[in-house]
Design an enzyme around this catalytic site. Structure first.
Site, PDB file in Angstrom:
ATOM      1  N   THR A 285       0.820  -1.217   0.000  1.00 27.41           N
ATOM      2  CA  THR A 285       0.000   0.000   0.000  1.00 27.41           C
ATOM      3  C   THR A 285       0.852   1.265   0.000  1.00 27.41           C
ATOM      4  O   THR A 285       0.648   2.160  -0.825  1.00 27.41           O
ATOM      5  CB  THR A 285      -0.910  -0.001   1.248  1.00 27.41           C
ATOM      6  OG1 THR A 285      -1.593  -1.236   1.272  1.00 27.41           O
ATOM      7  CG2 THR A 285      -1.899   1.130   1.243  1.00 27.41           C
TER       8      THR A 285
ATOM      9  N   GLY B 116       3.365   8.527  10.888  1.00 29.92           N
ATOM     10  CA  GLY B 116       2.972   8.723   9.479  1.00 29.92           C
ATOM     11  C   GLY B 116       3.453  10.055   8.942  1.00 29.92           C
ATOM     12  O   GLY B 116       4.655  10.337   8.893  1.00 29.92           O
TER      13      GLY B 116
ATOM     14  N   LYS C 247       7.794   2.906  18.501  1.00 28.14           N
ATOM     15  CA  LYS C 247       7.807   4.331  18.140  1.00 28.14           C
ATOM     16  C   LYS C 247       8.350   5.179  19.298  1.00 28.14           C
ATOM     17  O   LYS C 247       9.111   6.125  19.089  1.00 28.14           O
ATOM     18  CB  LYS C 247       6.393   4.766  17.734  1.00 28.14           C
ATOM     19  CG  LYS C 247       5.952   4.096  16.422  1.00 28.14           C
ATOM     20  CD  LYS C 247       4.462   4.219  16.171  1.00 28.14           C
ATOM     21  CE  LYS C 247       4.054   3.603  14.841  1.00 28.14           C
ATOM     22  NZ  LYS C 247       2.603   3.454  14.676  1.00 28.14           N
TER      23      LYS C 247
ATOM     24  N   GLY D 115      -1.553   5.030   6.620  1.00 33.34           N
ATOM     25  CA  GLY D 115      -2.329   5.192   5.380  1.00 33.34           C
ATOM     26  C   GLY D 115      -1.423   5.469   4.193  1.00 33.34           C
ATOM     27  O   GLY D 115      -0.303   5.977   4.343  1.00 33.34           O
TER      28      GLY D 115
HETATM   29  N1  HSE Z   1      -0.401  -0.179  12.724  1.00 35.17           N
HETATM   30  C1  HSE Z   1       0.054   1.154  12.806  1.00 35.17           C
HETATM   31  C2  HSE Z   1      -1.072   1.996  13.416  1.00 35.17           C
HETATM   32  C3  HSE Z   1       0.418   1.660  11.440  1.00 35.17           C
HETATM   33  O1  HSE Z   1      -2.177   1.473  13.616  1.00 35.17           O
HETATM   34  O2  HSE Z   1      -0.838   3.141  13.747  1.00 35.17           O
HETATM   35  C4  HSE Z   1       1.300   2.858  11.441  1.00 35.17           C
HETATM   36  O3  HSE Z   1       2.537   2.623  12.047  1.00 35.17           O
END
Ligand code: HSE
Length: 437
Positions: free
Chosen positions: A13, A134, A205, A302
């Site tokens: 994606t 993101g 993170k 996304g």
């Molecule tokens: N699985 C992660 C989320 C995707 O839901 O934020 C982005 O790192």
């Protein structure tokens, strides 16, 4: 016009989003960069799936090693994820002198030290904005915009799946499973959603953010991690009655000689700005000694928001190539020889407030025995509530405490849990509320 060649590893994606954005915004990017970004190769095991974009002939291949070894490629964009083949390819690409752009949070959180050595040796740029939050430029904020600040605290909603699930239960009355399914259908849950709901993705993170905030390597084992699986609609409703929202927060606090690192469901006042971050959106609040408090807010996952972060990094690296300034900004924000080990405060030493829900037999004296045990450990109660009987064997007793040391609170919980009237292990949610201090 000079051409900078890009090799893309992984055409899922986000990979498709990167190709799409590169093609659609080619002109505006060239105008800003003063060079052309050319997508020379894309490798993926699946060469046939329709990604909704037309890829010129000769770009798509299943030979990822060939892409990494291609002498014409300047920047490798790794979007495979995980620490298997992705790690192997990134290390090979670094050895081949390629600059790296990646969204791979697990790789950086787990192998940051290994990467640092290799990056320094190879004198390449390694960029990873898309690994946290993101599209939010949180790595850029910490590495560049706040470079003059001592970072005091970071608090973030960093997992869209958990935030979506908690929002849907809170606002729409959806079940946990239904909300998780919707997050999976929307494509922002991890392939293995336990990484999301058990807090591991958020911990990766947090490790990245705290590492660059303080100039240290974070050992994942030093982060206290709890997910959202034990939170029930009843707790969400009770939180609402008390004027709180429950969010999965990543929290780090800098105490000078030690730092806190924790990921857990947290009750925060409903008028706290983070309470109003709904659905799959992310937000991170950073407290720096010069700037005070600042907030970043946006799509944490996304196709196009993540592609935007990836291409922002590609453009940064390309600028460094064009101006012969590779390594201008240290990969992990601090010069390698200035990084040091920082002590992580044991969870038992942290101080916060607590929401706790007991399932207790509805007998005279139970409430006073529970509050007595809390009092024995110096824990003061702010609010207490016992729900109606509903003809069930046990009744929920809910308490909100003033600030207490975690170790004391856990000791009190152990005493209370051993009482014969307590039917199930208590459920605790930490409460971050200055009013309760
Ligand atoms: N699985 C992660 C989320 C995707 O839901 O934020 C982005 O790192």
């Amino acid at each position: 016009m000079r051409v900078i060649n890009i090799g893309l590893l992984g055409f899922g994606t986000v990979g498709a989003g990167v190709a799409k954005l590169l093609f659609s915004n080619k002109e505006i990017i060239s105008k800003r960069l003063g060079a052309e970004l050319n997508l020379k190769s894309i490798s993926d095991p699946d060469l046939t799936r329709d990604r909704g974009i037309i890829i010129p002939d000769g770009i798509l291949t299943n030979d990822s090693l060939g892409v990494v070894a291609d002498p014409d490629i300047d920047i490798i964009v790794e979007l495979i994820g995980g620490v298997g083949i992705a790690k192997e390819l990134v290390l090979k690409a670094i050895e081949a002198g390629k600059h790296i752009v990646t969204a791979n949070k697990a790789l950086i959180a787990m192998y940051g030290d290994v990467l640092r050595g290799k990056i320094t040796e190879a004198k390449i740029d390694f960029a990873y904005e898309a690994s946290v939050g993101g599209c939010m430029p949180v790595i850029k904020a910490l590495r560049e915009s706040l470079a003059a600040n001592r970072i005091n605290e970071i608090t973030g909603i960093l997992n869209g799946t958990c935030n979506y699930i908690l929002s849907m239960i809170t606002n729409e009355g959806l079940s946990f499973d239904m909300a998780l399914r919707q997050a999976q259908d929307a494509g922002f849950a991890e392939a293995d959603p336990s990484f999301d709901i058990e807090g591991k993705d958020t911990a990766h993170k947090l490790a990245i953010l705290a590492g660059i905030a303080y100039g240290t390597g974070i050992d994942l084992a030093d982060i206290h991690v709890e997910g959202i699986t034990s939170i029930t609609p009843m707790d969400i409703e009770l939180a609402r009655e008390m004027g709180y929202r429950i969010k999965l927060l990543a929290i780090t606090k800098n105490h000078g000689d030690s730092v806190e690192l924790r990921v857990h469901p947290t009750m925060i006042p409903k008028d706290n700005i983070l309470s109003n971050v709904e659905g799959s959106l992310n937000a991170v609040s950073i407290d720096g000694d010069a700037v005070g408090n600042m907030l970043l807010y946006g799509h944490g996952a996304g196709m196009m928001p993540t592609a935007s972060a990836i291409l922002s990094d590609v453009i940064d690296v390309a600028r460094n190539i064009l101006s012969n300034s590779i390594g201008r900004i240290p990969t992990f924000a601090f010069q390698s020889d200035s990084m040091k080990k920082i002590q992580v405060l044991p969870m038992g030493e942290i101080k916060t407030c607590y929401y706790v829900r007991f399932a207790a037999l509805d007998k005279p004296g139970v409430l006073s025995r529970i509050s007595g045990a809390l009092g024995d450990f110096g824990i003061s109660i702010d609010w207490v509530h016992q729900r109606g009987r509903h003809h069930t064997e046990s009744v929920p007793i809910v308490m909100l405490t003033h600030v207490a040391k975690e170790a004391d609170f856990q000791k009190a919980l152990a005493v209370i849990s051993a009482m014969p009237e307590i039917c199930q292990p208590p459920l605790l949610v930490r409460v971050e509320d200055d009013e309760l201090l």
